[in-house]
Design a protein around this motif. Structure first.
Motif, PDB file in Angstrom:
ATOM      1  N   VAL A   1      46.694  42.619  59.180  1.00 50.25           N
ATOM      2  CA  VAL A   1      46.662  43.762  60.094  1.00 50.25           C
ATOM      3  C   VAL A   1      45.725  44.844  59.563  1.00 50.25           C
ATOM      4  O   VAL A   1      44.863  45.357  60.283  1.00 50.25           O
ATOM      5  N   LEU A   2      45.872  45.199  58.297  1.00 47.30           N
ATOM      6  CA  LEU A   2      45.073  46.275  57.715  1.00 47.30           C
ATOM      7  C   LEU A   2      43.574  45.957  57.759  1.00 47.30           C
ATOM      8  O   LEU A   2      42.748  46.837  58.013  1.00 47.30           O
ATOM      9  N   LEU A   3      43.226  44.714  57.503  1.00 50.60           N
ATOM     10  CA  LEU A   3      41.822  44.321  57.406  1.00 50.60           C
ATOM     11  C   LEU A   3      41.167  44.082  58.765  1.00 50.60           C
ATOM     12  O   LEU A   3      39.962  43.823  58.823  1.00 50.60           O
ATOM     13  N   THR A   4      41.931  44.187  59.844  1.00 55.21           N
ATOM     14  CA  THR A   4      41.358  43.979  61.182  1.00 55.21           C
ATOM     15  C   THR A   4      41.504  45.218  62.060  1.00 55.21           C
ATOM     16  O   THR A   4      41.511  45.125  63.285  1.00 55.21           O
ATOM     17  N   ARG A   5      41.606  46.393  61.452  1.00 57.61           N
ATOM     18  CA  ARG A   5      41.789  47.624  62.239  1.00 57.61           C
ATOM     19  C   ARG A   5      40.482  48.336  62.534  1.00 57.61           C
ATOM     20  O   ARG A   5      40.451  49.254  63.362  1.00 57.61           O
ATOM     21  N   ALA A   6      39.388  47.987  61.871  1.00 57.31           N
ATOM     22  CA  ALA A   6      38.135  48.734  62.015  1.00 57.31           C
ATOM     23  C   ALA A   6      37.273  48.153  63.125  1.00 57.31           C
ATOM     24  O   ALA A   6      37.077  46.939  63.198  1.00 57.31           O
ATOM     25  N   ARG A   7      36.735  49.004  63.965  1.00 55.24           N
ATOM     26  CA  ARG A   7      35.837  48.576  65.036  1.00 55.24           C
ATOM     27  C   ARG A   7      34.403  48.433  64.554  1.00 55.24           C
ATOM     28  O   ARG A   7      33.645  47.624  65.072  1.00 55.24           O
ATOM     29  N   GLN A   8      34.018  49.227  63.570  1.00 52.97           N
ATOM     30  CA  GLN A   8      32.607  49.255  63.204  1.00 52.97           C
ATOM     31  C   GLN A   8      32.324  48.904  61.747  1.00 52.97           C
ATOM     32  O   GLN A   8      31.207  48.516  61.417  1.00 52.97           O
ATOM     33  N   GLY A   9      33.286  49.054  60.871  1.00 56.79           N
ATOM     34  CA  GLY A   9      33.060  48.710  59.470  1.00 56.79           C
ATOM     35  C   GLY A   9      34.166  49.250  58.591  1.00 56.79           C
ATOM     36  O   GLY A   9      34.955  50.099  59.011  1.00 56.79           O
ATOM     37  N   MET A  10      34.235  48.737  57.361  1.00 63.62           N
ATOM     38  CA  MET A  10      35.299  49.196  56.470  1.00 63.62           C
ATOM     39  C   MET A  10      34.850  49.168  55.024  1.00 63.62           C
ATOM     40  O   MET A  10      33.931  48.442  54.627  1.00 63.62           O
ATOM     41  N   VAL A  11      35.537  49.997  54.253  1.00 65.10           N
ATOM     42  CA  VAL A  11      35.384  50.008  52.809  1.00 65.10           C
ATOM     43  C   VAL A  11      36.727  49.617  52.210  1.00 65.10           C
ATOM     44  O   VAL A  11      37.776  50.067  52.674  1.00 65.10           O
ATOM     45  N   ILE A  12      36.688  48.753  51.206  1.00 66.73           N
ATOM     46  CA  ILE A  12      37.905  48.310  50.533  1.00 66.73           C
ATOM     47  C   ILE A  12      37.952  48.952  49.156  1.00 66.73           C
ATOM     48  O   ILE A  12      37.029  48.780  48.347  1.00 66.73           O
ATOM     49  N   PHE A  13      39.006  49.706  48.901  1.00 60.66           N
ATOM     50  CA  PHE A  13      39.189  50.378  47.619  1.00 60.66           C
ATOM     51  C   PHE A  13      40.223  49.618  46.806  1.00 60.66           C
ATOM     52  O   PHE A  13      41.381  49.486  47.221  1.00 60.66           O
ATOM     53  N   VAL A  14      39.795  49.091  45.653  1.00 58.97           N
ATOM     54  CA  VAL A  14      40.701  48.424  44.721  1.00 58.97           C
ATOM     55  C   VAL A  14      40.689  49.230  43.428  1.00 58.97           C
ATOM     56  O   VAL A  14      39.654  49.302  42.753  1.00 58.97           O
ATOM     57  N   PRO A  15      41.800  49.865  43.049  1.00 57.99           N
ATOM     58  CA  PRO A  15      41.812  50.721  41.856  1.00 57.99           C
ATOM     59  C   PRO A  15      41.476  49.942  40.588  1.00 57.99           C
ATOM     60  O   PRO A  15      41.614  48.712  40.533  1.00 57.99           O
ATOM     61  N   GLU A  16      41.041  50.677  39.592  1.00 58.21           N
ATOM     62  CA  GLU A  16      40.782  50.061  38.289  1.00 58.21           C
ATOM     63  C   GLU A  16      42.063  49.898  37.488  1.00 58.21           C
ATOM     64  O   GLU A  16      42.142  49.046  36.605  1.00 58.21           O
ATOM     65  N   GLY A  17      43.070  50.707  37.818  1.00 55.53           N
ATOM     66  CA  GLY A  17      44.286  50.701  37.016  1.00 55.53           C
ATOM     67  C   GLY A  17      44.058  51.405  35.690  1.00 55.53           C
ATOM     68  O   GLY A  17      42.976  51.938  35.412  1.00 55.53           O
ATOM     69  N   THR A  18      45.073  51.401  34.857  1.00 54.61           N
ATOM     70  CA  THR A  18      44.965  52.043  33.544  1.00 54.61           C
ATOM     71  C   THR A  18      45.890  51.346  32.555  1.00 54.61           C
ATOM     72  O   THR A  18      47.036  51.021  32.894  1.00 54.61           O
ATOM     73  N   PRO A  19      45.439  51.118  31.328  1.00 51.00           N
ATOM     74  CA  PRO A  19      46.310  50.472  30.331  1.00 51.00           C
ATOM     75  C   PRO A  19      47.454  51.364  29.873  1.00 51.00           C
ATOM     76  O   PRO A  19      48.400  50.881  29.240  1.00 51.00           O
ATOM     77  N   ASN A  20      47.381  52.661  30.198  1.00 50.94           N
ATOM     78  CA  ASN A  20      48.411  53.604  29.769  1.00 50.94           C
ATOM     79  C   ASN A  20      49.636  53.621  30.681  1.00 50.94           C
ATOM     80  O   ASN A  20      50.631  54.279  30.378  1.00 50.94           O
ATOM     81  N   ASP A  21      49.554  52.919  31.792  1.00 54.26           N
ATOM     82  CA  ASP A  21      50.666  52.881  32.744  1.00 54.26           C
ATOM     83  C   ASP A  21      51.038  51.421  32.990  1.00 54.26           C
ATOM     84  O   ASP A  21      50.262  50.675  33.604  1.00 54.26           O
ATOM     85  N   PRO A  22      52.202  50.963  32.533  1.00 52.52           N
ATOM     86  CA  PRO A  22      52.567  49.552  32.682  1.00 52.52           C
ATOM     87  C   PRO A  22      52.722  49.107  34.132  1.00 52.52           C
ATOM     88  O   PRO A  22      52.747  47.911  34.411  1.00 52.52           O
ATOM     89  N   THR A  23      52.814  50.061  35.069  1.00 59.35           N
ATOM     90  CA  THR A  23      52.911  49.694  36.485  1.00 59.35           C
ATOM     91  C   THR A  23      51.537  49.591  37.144  1.00 59.35           C
ATOM     92  O   THR A  23      51.437  49.178  38.294  1.00 59.35           O
ATOM     93  N   ARG A  24      50.487  49.967  36.406  1.00 61.88           N
ATOM     94  CA  ARG A  24      49.129  49.945  36.981  1.00 61.88           C
ATOM     95  C   ARG A  24      48.110  49.378  35.991  1.00 61.88           C
ATOM     96  O   ARG A  24      46.972  49.835  35.939  1.00 61.88           O
ATOM     97  N   ILE A  25      48.507  48.397  35.213  1.00 58.67           N
ATOM     98  CA  ILE A  25      47.569  47.862  34.228  1.00 58.67           C
ATOM     99  C   ILE A  25      46.414  47.159  34.943  1.00 58.67           C
ATOM    100  O   ILE A  25      46.588  46.618  36.041  1.00 58.67           O
ATOM    101  N   PRO A  26      45.218  47.162  34.349  1.00 60.23           N
ATOM    102  CA  PRO A  26      44.021  46.658  35.043  1.00 60.23           C
ATOM    103  C   PRO A  26      44.130  45.245  35.586  1.00 60.23           C
ATOM    104  O   PRO A  26      43.573  44.940  36.643  1.00 60.23           O
TER     105      PRO A  26
END
Length: 660
Positions: A616-641
């Motif tokens: 659903v999310l990837l088919t909402r744009a009529r003209q184009g989209m940018v996909i943001f994927v975070p880098e994460g951080t080694p200092n947060d165990p819930t967001r490691i790279p």
């Protein structure tokens, strides 16, 4: 068909009296004959007479824009240039909303008017009492032949026109060919609902190219089925399928508006379980009704009255269900019920739980599809149900898919006629073996026209939904091929920097083209980026309000999840990707955030819901989209790279272009 209320060569325009021009405008007008409008026309005519002296060309006044349901004040065809003019009579400021409006008109011509595709198109805003402004032409960096708006006042309009013409060589141009050229609009669902509710048909507001012609074919097929059911006193159910953005909802709205008269034996109702969609469409139609009432009759309609008018036209399917229960034993007033996103109807367990806990009905033991069929079956004469079905769109617990509808028909309603799209056999519709059991049923009809194969959401690239499917199915080679096919017309880019993603959206969008951020409802660890899925946005404000409202999508502060965005669309989208759906050695891995850590999702149905959420999310744009994927951080165990790196690498391996 004349698209404008008045058109003439410059010479004929100069020779024709004001009274005759005003008379022709008033004669062709669809609105009230208001003195204020005549005064505005007279001032526009005077300004144009002075500026067009000594020039050859053609003038259109009140040029109709079908997609937007509005008109351009004036269009000049001169030296091979198309100049779209928006007048603001007696105004004194260059407002951004007015600049965007003039740009929107030019964009619409460039995108959808065939004779303007290759022409030079320049929008001009004339604010009659504003200060003078410099005349500098800047070409749109993305769209060949389109220029950014030029602002001027009454005194400077003639010299502004001279400066524009001085910069371009004369090109042979046939004004009649331009006037007669086809207009092939592609609308958002909100724009389409407005146009249909105002009395336009689906053919008028949709493209007519070979790839999209089945919109009208599908509508016509449904009209034939409805007529047959009425004439033969039969009961029938139709399953209309289509790729994301193909126009399933548009087809349903087209039928509902055609048969919106409660006194008609063909009276229909459009039903949706998608509450944000219902709320947004109702609000949009109410606002539009107020505006049209003012323009047509010169009076102000109360908001409550406008809302009451549209309330019966689009209803929440759960309210329809509740009304049927209250009126147990009575036949519904409608002969035709159109269920949008029918695959999202609740299964028996979810329906029973809801009816017991919320409605206080302890012994409710049938699925929502079976109950909805039973409601329409109460009609003693005839009835038609139209199920608008999206493949791979089930995104919530208890959504039964389309098989529950067919099971109910097979077990409880053997006399109903079934009209089925052949595409319903595809795996993404989840019908399994249930269709095999009904093939021998004598009243089953497979109709090719009940499938919408072409996406109308993206007028730039119809292969987007197919590309997204290959990405989610890990079909790497085909995904790469499809990406290369669509990238020139439909940009998809990748970044690890959220600010870069936001800036990209703002740079790509033109005029009032809407942009915003979408995110999975399970994306719990994007909070460090001020993306909080637990903070609810106001869908009406987010989708309908302007750039100066902090609650609108434009501000890029509030985000929409799959539950808020399904069935709707934006021009430009930022998809923010969290660690809930991540790429691993064996393909996609599924997680939910509980307490203070990510936990593996083991349920196959929940995995399907999560995959569909990203579809659903990837088919909402009529003209184009940018996909943001975070880098994460080694200092947060819930967001490691490593929660994010493989996803980014996978998307990059498909050839998706990176930005800073």
């Amino acid at each position: 068909m004349n698209r404008s209320w008045y058109n003439a060569s410059f010479d004929l325009f100069q020779q024709t009296s004001d009274e005759q021009i005003i008379g022709e405008l008033a004669l062709n007008s669809t609105f009230a004959d208001l003195p204020t409008q005549k005064i505005a026309w007279l001032k526009e005519i005077s300004i144009l007479r002075k500026a067009l002296q000594g020039h050859d060309g053609c003038l259109h006044l009140e040029f109709n824009i079908p997609r937007m349901g509005r008109r351009i004040d004036a269009v000049l065809l001169i030296k091979g240039i198309v100049i779209a003019i928006e007048f603001k009579i007696d105004a004194s400021q260059y407002l951004m909303a007015d600049i965007d409006q003039s740009y929107d008109y030019a964009l619409d011509l460039k995108y959808f008017h065939e004779a303007s595709h290759k022409a030079t198109v320049i929008p001009v805003l004339v604010v009659t009492k504003a200060r003078s402004a410099s005349t500098t032409l800047f070409r749109h960096p993305r769209i060949h032949g389109l220029y950014e708006p030029v602002s001027t006042n009454e005194d400077g309009f003639a010299s502004t026109l001279e400066k524009i013409l001085h910069q371009f060589p004369e090109i042979p141009f046939d004004p009649q060919v331009w006037s007669d050229a086809a207009y092939r609009p592609t609308q958002t669902i909100i724009e389409a609902a407005r146009a249909l509710y105002a009395g336009h048909g689906v053919v008028e507001i949709s493209r007519n190219d070979a790839g999209a012609i089945n919109l009208s074919q599908t509508s016509d097929q449904l009209f034939r089925i409805i007529d047959r059911a009425r004439d033969q006193k039969e009961k029938a159910i139709c399953f209309v399928t289509g790729v994301p953005g193909a126009g399933k909802t548009l087809v349903g709205l087209n039928i509902a508006t055609r048969y919106s008269d409660e006194e008609s034996e063909l009276y229909s109702v459009f039903l949706s379980g998608n509450k944000p969609l219902v709320d947004i469409l109702r609000e949009a139609l109410a606002r539009d009704t107020i505006l049209r009432e003012k323009m047509s009759h010169g009076k102000k309609l109360k908001k409550s009255e406008a809302q009451a008018r549209v309330k019966a036209f689009i209803q929440n399917v759960h309210h329809f269900r509740d009304d049927c229960q209250k009126n147990n034993g009575q036949e519904p007033v409608e002969h035709v019920a159109l269920f949008d996103e029918a695959q999202r109807a609740w299964d028996k367990a979810q329906t029973s739980l809801f009816m017991k806990q919320i409605k206080g009905v302890p012994d409710f033991d049938i699925s929502e599809p079976e109950y909805l069929i039973s409601c329409m079956d109460k009609r003693n004469d005839w009835a038609v149900i139209v199920c608008l079905v999206g493949g791979g769109q089930e995104i919530n617990t208890g959504e039964s898919g389309i098989s529950s509808w067919i099971e109910a028909l097979q077990e409880q309603y053997p006399d109903w006629h079934l009209y089925i799209s052949p595409a319903l056999t595809d795996s993404e519709y989840g019908t399994g073996n249930i269709l095999s059991s009904i093939r021998t049923r004598k009243n089953v009809h497979f109709e090719h026209d009940l499938h919408l194969a072409t996406s109308m959401r993206s007028f730039r690239a119809e292969t987007v939904s197919k590309f997204v499917k290959t990405v989610l199915d890990c079909e790497v080679d085909e995904a790469r091929t499809l990406y290369q096919q669509l990238i020139e017309r439909y940009p998809i880019v990748l970044t690890r920097n959220l600010e870069s993603a936001k800036q990209w959206l703002k740079t790509q969008a033109s005029g009032s083209e809407r942009y915003g951020m979408v995110v999975s409802s399970q994306a719990e660890r994007l909070k460090p980026y001020a993306i909080d899925v637990r903070s609810p946005m106001n869908p009406i404000k987010w989708f309908l309000d302007s750039k100066d409202d902090i609650r609108s999508s434009y501000y890029l502060e509030d985000v929409a999840t799959e539950f808020r965005i399904q069935g709707l669309e934006l021009d430009w989208v930022c998809v923010s990707w969290d660690g809930d759906f991540r790429y691993g050695n064996q393909g996609w891995e599924h997680y939910s955030f509980r307490g203070n850590k990510w936990q593996n999702i083991k349920s196959e149905s929940r995995k399907t819901y999560q995959k569909n959420a990203y579809r659903v999310l990837l088919t909402r744009a009529r003209q184009g989209m940018v996909i943001f994927v975070p880098e994460g951080t080694p200092n947060d165990p819930t967001r490691i790279p490593r929660f994010y790196d493989n996803t980014y690498k996978y998307l990059k391996s498909l050839g998706v272009q990176e930005i800073g």
